[in-house]
Design a protein around this motif. Structure first.
Motif, PDB file in Angstrom:
ATOM      1  N   GLY A   1     -21.303 -17.567  30.633  1.00 58.43           N
ATOM      2  CA  GLY A   1     -21.687 -16.063  30.739  1.00 58.43           C
ATOM      3  C   GLY A   1     -20.615 -14.971  31.352  1.00 58.43           C
ATOM      4  N   THR A   2     -18.916 -15.642  30.793  1.00 60.29           N
ATOM      5  CA  THR A   2     -17.937 -14.104  31.814  1.00 60.29           C
ATOM      6  C   THR A   2     -17.098 -15.170  30.881  1.00 60.29           C
ATOM      7  OG1 THR A   2     -18.276 -13.963  33.814  1.00 60.29           O
ATOM      8  CG2 THR A   2     -16.321 -13.791  33.893  1.00 60.29           C
ATOM      9  N   VAL A   3     -15.859 -14.083  30.057  1.00 62.00           N
ATOM     10  CA  VAL A   3     -14.786 -14.326  29.481  1.00 62.00           C
ATOM     11  C   VAL A   3     -13.590 -13.401  30.113  1.00 62.00           C
ATOM     12  CG1 VAL A   3     -14.135 -14.540  26.914  1.00 62.00           C
ATOM     13  CG2 VAL A   3     -16.776 -14.648  27.297  1.00 62.00           C
ATOM     14  N   TRP A   4     -12.500 -13.838  29.790  1.00 56.08           N
ATOM     15  CA  TRP A   4     -11.939 -13.115  30.810  1.00 56.08           C
ATOM     16  C   TRP A   4     -10.669 -13.094  29.387  1.00 56.08           C
ATOM     17  CZ3 TRP A   4      -7.641 -14.948  33.424  1.00 56.08           C
ATOM     18  CH2 TRP A   4      -7.288 -16.049  34.070  1.00 56.08           C
ATOM     19  N   LEU A   5      -9.301 -13.057  29.504  1.00 56.57           N
ATOM     20  CA  LEU A   5      -8.169 -12.475  28.976  1.00 56.57           C
ATOM     21  C   LEU A   5      -7.170 -11.601  30.330  1.00 56.57           C
ATOM     22  CD1 LEU A   5      -8.207 -11.487  25.904  1.00 56.57           C
ATOM     23  CD2 LEU A   5      -8.847 -10.448  27.598  1.00 56.57           C
ATOM     24  N   ARG A   6      -6.387 -11.911  29.975  1.00 57.69           N
ATOM     25  CA  ARG A   6      -4.748 -11.020  30.168  1.00 57.69           C
ATOM     26  C   ARG A   6      -3.840 -11.256  29.796  1.00 57.69           C
ATOM     27  NH1 ARG A   6      -2.818 -13.987  35.249  1.00 57.69           N
ATOM     28  NH2 ARG A   6      -4.578 -12.644  36.684  1.00 57.69           N
ATOM     29  N   THR A   7      -3.393  -9.764  29.287  1.00 60.87           N
ATOM     30  CA  THR A   7      -3.116  -9.338  28.101  1.00 60.87           C
ATOM     31  C   THR A   7      -2.070  -8.184  28.146  1.00 60.87           C
ATOM     32  OG1 THR A   7      -2.655  -9.051  25.616  1.00 60.87           O
ATOM     33  CG2 THR A   7      -4.627  -8.409  26.247  1.00 60.87           C
ATOM     34  N   ALA A   8      -0.857  -7.570  27.671  1.00 58.67           N
ATOM     35  CA  ALA A   8      -0.071  -6.095  28.031  1.00 58.67           C
ATOM     36  C   ALA A   8      -0.089  -5.821  26.690  1.00 58.67           C
ATOM     37  CB  ALA A   8       1.088  -6.300  28.681  1.00 58.67           C
ATOM     38  N   HIS A   9      -0.479  -6.058  25.532  1.00 60.00           N
ATOM     39  CA  HIS A   9      -0.754  -5.644  24.052  1.00 60.00           C
ATOM     40  C   HIS A   9      -1.777  -4.434  23.926  1.00 60.00           C
ATOM     41  CE1 HIS A   9      -1.008  -5.029  20.299  1.00 60.00           C
ATOM     42  NE2 HIS A   9       0.649  -6.672  19.547  1.00 60.00           N
ATOM     43  N   THR A  10      -1.314  -3.812  23.689  1.00 63.58           N
ATOM     44  CA  THR A  10      -2.161  -2.471  23.734  1.00 63.58           C
ATOM     45  C   THR A  10      -2.966  -2.525  22.804  1.00 63.58           C
ATOM     46  OG1 THR A  10      -0.428  -0.960  24.032  1.00 63.58           O
ATOM     47  CG2 THR A  10      -2.419   0.022  23.266  1.00 63.58           C
ATOM     48  N   GLY A  11      -2.724  -3.154  21.333  1.00 66.03           N
ATOM     49  CA  GLY A  11      -3.527  -3.254  20.091  1.00 66.03           C
ATOM     50  C   GLY A  11      -4.783  -4.724  20.732  1.00 66.03           C
ATOM     51  N   VAL A  12      -4.690  -5.451  21.510  1.00 65.62           N
ATOM     52  CA  VAL A  12      -5.202  -6.536  21.672  1.00 65.62           C
ATOM     53  C   VAL A  12      -6.874  -5.563  22.765  1.00 65.62           C
ATOM     54  CG1 VAL A  12      -5.652  -8.952  22.965  1.00 65.62           C
ATOM     55  CG2 VAL A  12      -3.891  -8.342  21.001  1.00 65.62           C
ATOM     56  N   ARG A  13      -5.753  -5.176  23.529  1.00 63.85           N
ATOM     57  CA  ARG A  13      -6.388  -4.412  25.185  1.00 63.85           C
ATOM     58  C   ARG A  13      -7.142  -3.603  24.361  1.00 63.85           C
ATOM     59  NH1 ARG A  13      -5.046  -5.294  30.263  1.00 63.85           N
ATOM     60  NH2 ARG A  13      -5.970  -3.968  30.991  1.00 63.85           N
ATOM     61  N   ARG A  14      -7.474  -2.577  23.376  1.00 68.57           N
ATOM     62  CA  ARG A  14      -8.007  -1.728  22.685  1.00 68.57           C
ATOM     63  C   ARG A  14      -9.153  -2.752  21.529  1.00 68.57           C
ATOM     64  NH1 ARG A  14      -3.721   2.390  20.301  1.00 68.57           N
ATOM     65  NH2 ARG A  14      -3.526   3.552  22.154  1.00 68.57           N
ATOM     66  N   ALA A  15      -8.619  -3.748  21.220  1.00 60.46           N
ATOM     67  CA  ALA A  15     -10.266  -4.748  20.595  1.00 60.46           C
ATOM     68  C   ALA A  15     -11.333  -5.009  21.288  1.00 60.46           C
ATOM     69  CB  ALA A  15      -9.030  -5.946  19.910  1.00 60.46           C
ATOM     70  N   CYS A  16     -10.032  -5.489  22.574  1.00 59.55           N
ATOM     71  CA  CYS A  16     -11.286  -6.366  23.464  1.00 59.55           C
ATOM     72  C   CYS A  16     -12.331  -4.715  24.201  1.00 59.55           C
ATOM     73  CB  CYS A  16     -10.575  -6.603  24.616  1.00 59.55           C
ATOM     74  SG  CYS A  16      -9.172  -7.994  24.342  1.00 59.55           S
ATOM     75  N   ARG A  17     -11.581  -3.566  24.437  1.00 63.74           N
ATOM     76  CA  ARG A  17     -12.477  -3.111  24.713  1.00 63.74           C
ATOM     77  C   ARG A  17     -14.185  -2.421  24.179  1.00 63.74           C
ATOM     78  NH1 ARG A  17     -10.289   0.788  28.188  1.00 63.74           N
ATOM     79  NH2 ARG A  17      -9.078  -0.627  29.737  1.00 63.74           N
ATOM     80  N   THR A  18     -13.131  -2.538  22.121  1.00 62.57           N
ATOM     81  CA  THR A  18     -14.180  -2.490  21.142  1.00 62.57           C
ATOM     82  C   THR A  18     -15.517  -3.731  21.373  1.00 62.57           C
ATOM     83  OG1 THR A  18     -12.879  -1.381  19.395  1.00 62.57           O
ATOM     84  CG2 THR A  18     -14.392  -2.229  18.695  1.00 62.57           C
ATOM     85  N   ALA A  19     -15.079  -4.663  21.371  1.00 59.46           N
ATOM     86  CA  ALA A  19     -15.494  -5.988  21.811  1.00 59.46           C
ATOM     87  C   ALA A  19     -16.501  -5.757  23.054  1.00 59.46           C
ATOM     88  CB  ALA A  19     -14.847  -7.515  21.597  1.00 59.46           C
ATOM     89  N   GLY A  20     -16.784  -5.505  24.032  1.00 61.18           N
ATOM     90  CA  GLY A  20     -16.781  -5.068  25.300  1.00 61.18           C
ATOM     91  C   GLY A  20     -16.421  -5.472  26.751  1.00 61.18           C
TER      92      GLY A  20
END
Length: 490
Positions: A427-446
């Motif tokens: 019910g919850t998915v999480w990650l920790r990353t400083a990679h700008t592209g990955v963080r933006r992709a995560c935002r796009t994915a919700g």
């Protein structure tokens, strides 16, 4: 049943064109249901997305929505599974179809019989498909026909009924019947004026010349046409059959539009009772979808299941379509489709399939068959929280591999990882990353930055998960977290 999802991108040898659109690349999903050590497969195209709510994001959201139901459904009752899933996916026919086809495929594989046999059909014999010639310059359309001589019929896309010169050019090279498809783009008066000439040129079937809402005009055309007129866009479900019986001579059903095999069989029986001719067609899809469609061949008058003949890349092997349009079904249980996860058609694929000892499943995103970045889905609670199967942590993507992937590819990887995690009960998915592209992709994915307490409940400042913008404070801080929650749209 366990759900697995794979993102795919199909390309044809030539850009596919009709009166409505041109399709250089067709994205979609391959859906896999597993039970008892066997897998069944279905397919959903991100095609006509506004009409069918079939964007990749919408398809993933639909699958996540029904994941809890799927986990509780038996693998030997696809009709019962459809009854449970259909109310939840009433606005998502392509997602419903992918699951229904996969469920039928899985049930037949578990029973050890071909799909046609489980459906109660006679043994398929002498199955043939028409060959589709997309809209293009006349010389190109002739070239396409010459590359595929000897088919029993050719389905020709025409932008207007007056384009008889194209039919004349094609007729110089074949005696086969023509099925002509207007894809909702024709004008009534011009269509009526061209009917005689089209009949003289060997047109034996005319498909959807007018837009769906022109029922009166379609009925008037039926009354005067010497050529049987079939509905395509006008038939989207059982609710359209009565109107189609008034306005058309036949219907062209497609499993994706119908919502799968279960409703398609019901519609085919009802169409025959209404005196309608029947055809089964296909959307832009690979061997996964076409193999299922071909098993329903004994139930229809015509098969238009040639999309795999147009493909430059495929998702695997299944039904065989030879150089003359003859269809041979595999001698294997289910549809006989076998995926090739190493094929270039797979944008996101499993990289740990069949491997033992891994702490979580790994997915990778590929471009032209080359791996770019990967992510591992682990059972890990949020820091400071008690162990719980309702949490998944994503490890990666990061570093040079993430740098090699473009934003769309990174988003696809994260999007599939979420759906796979939810399918396993997260019910919850999480990650920790400083990679700008990955963080933006995560935002796009919700995903959202975690504010307040670690479990997302409001902190002392009254805030919980904070949407933020693309560059919130601490966005580059590797100690900050991004969290996706199932009760929030994504």
């Amino acid at each position: 049943m366990r759900l697995q999802v794979h993102e795919i991108r199909l390309t044809d040898h030539d850009v596919w064109r009709s009166a409505r659109e041109a399709i250089p690349v067709q994205p979609g999903l391959l859906v896999e249901l597993t039970a008892g050590g066997r897998s069944g497969f279905g397919e959903a195209s991100a095609f006509m997305t506004d009409r069918y709510d079939s964007s990749l994001d919408a398809l993933h959201a639909a699958l996540r929505r029904v994941a809890p139901t799927l986990r509780e459904l038996p693998a030997d009752d696809p009709e019962g599974a459809f009854a449970a899933l259909a109310p939840q996916l009433a606005g998502s026919p392509f997602a419903l179809a992918a699951l229904d086809v996969a469920a039928h495929d899985l049930a037949a594989r578990l029973a050890g019989v071909p799909l046609w046999q489980r459906l109660g059909a006679r043994r398929p014999a002498a199955l043939h498909s028409s060959y589709s010639i997309g809209l293009d310059e006349p010389a190109v359309m002739v070239r396409k026909l010459l590359e595929r001589p000897g088919w029993p019929a050719y389905k020709v896309k025409l932008a207007a009924p007056g384009d008889l010169h194209i039919l004349q050019a094609l007729r110089e090279h074949t005696d086969a019947p023509f099925f002509v498809d207007g894809n909702c783009g024709w004008e009534p008066a011009a269509t009526r004026a061209a009917l005689g000439a089209m009949a003289d040129l060997g047109v034996t079937l005319l498909e959807q010349p007018f837009p769906r809402d022109m029922w009166a005009e379609a009925g008037a055309l039926k009354d005067v046409s010497p050529i049987p007129v079939y509905a395509d866009e006008s038939i989207t479900g059982p609710q359209d059959l009565e109107a189609c019986a008034e306005a058309f001579h036949g219907v062209n059903l497609k499993l994706m539009k119908a919502g799968g095999i279960t409703p398609a069989l019901r519609m085919l029986r009802a169409a025959r009772e209404a005196g309608l001719g029947t055809m089964l067609g296909c959307m832009p899809e690979s061997s996964a979808g076409v193999s299922a469609t071909a098993h329903l061949g004994p139930f229809v008058d015509h098969l238009d299941a040639d999309s795999i003949a147009l493909l430059a890349v495929d998702t695997g092997t299944g039904v065989v379509l030879d150089d003359t349009g003859r269809i041979t079904l595999p001698e294997a249980p289910g549809t006989g489709f076998e995926p090739d996860f190493k094929a270039p058609a797979f944008t996101v694929r499993p990289t740990t399939a069949g491997e033992a000892g891994w702490d979580g499943e790994e997915l990778s995103v590929h471009r032209d068959g080359t791996a770019l970045a990967s992510v591992r889905i682990r059972r890990r609670p949020l820091p400071g929280q008690a162990p719980s199967d309702a949490f998944r942590r994503l490890d990666g993507p990061d570093g040079p591999a993430a740098d090699a992937a473009d934003p769309e590819e990174l988003t696809a990887l994260i999007r599939v990882a979420i759906t796979r995690a939810v399918a396993e009960g997260a019910g919850t998915v999480w990650l920790r990353t400083a990679h700008t592209g990955v963080r933006r992709a995560c935002r796009t994915a919700g995903f959202r930055p975690l504010g307040g307490t670690l479990d997302g409940t409001p902190g002392p400042d009254g805030h919980g998960d904070v949407p933020g913008d693309d560059t919130p404070a601490g966005d580059g801080d590797p100690s900050s977290l991004l969290v996706w929650k199932a009760n929030r749209s994504a």
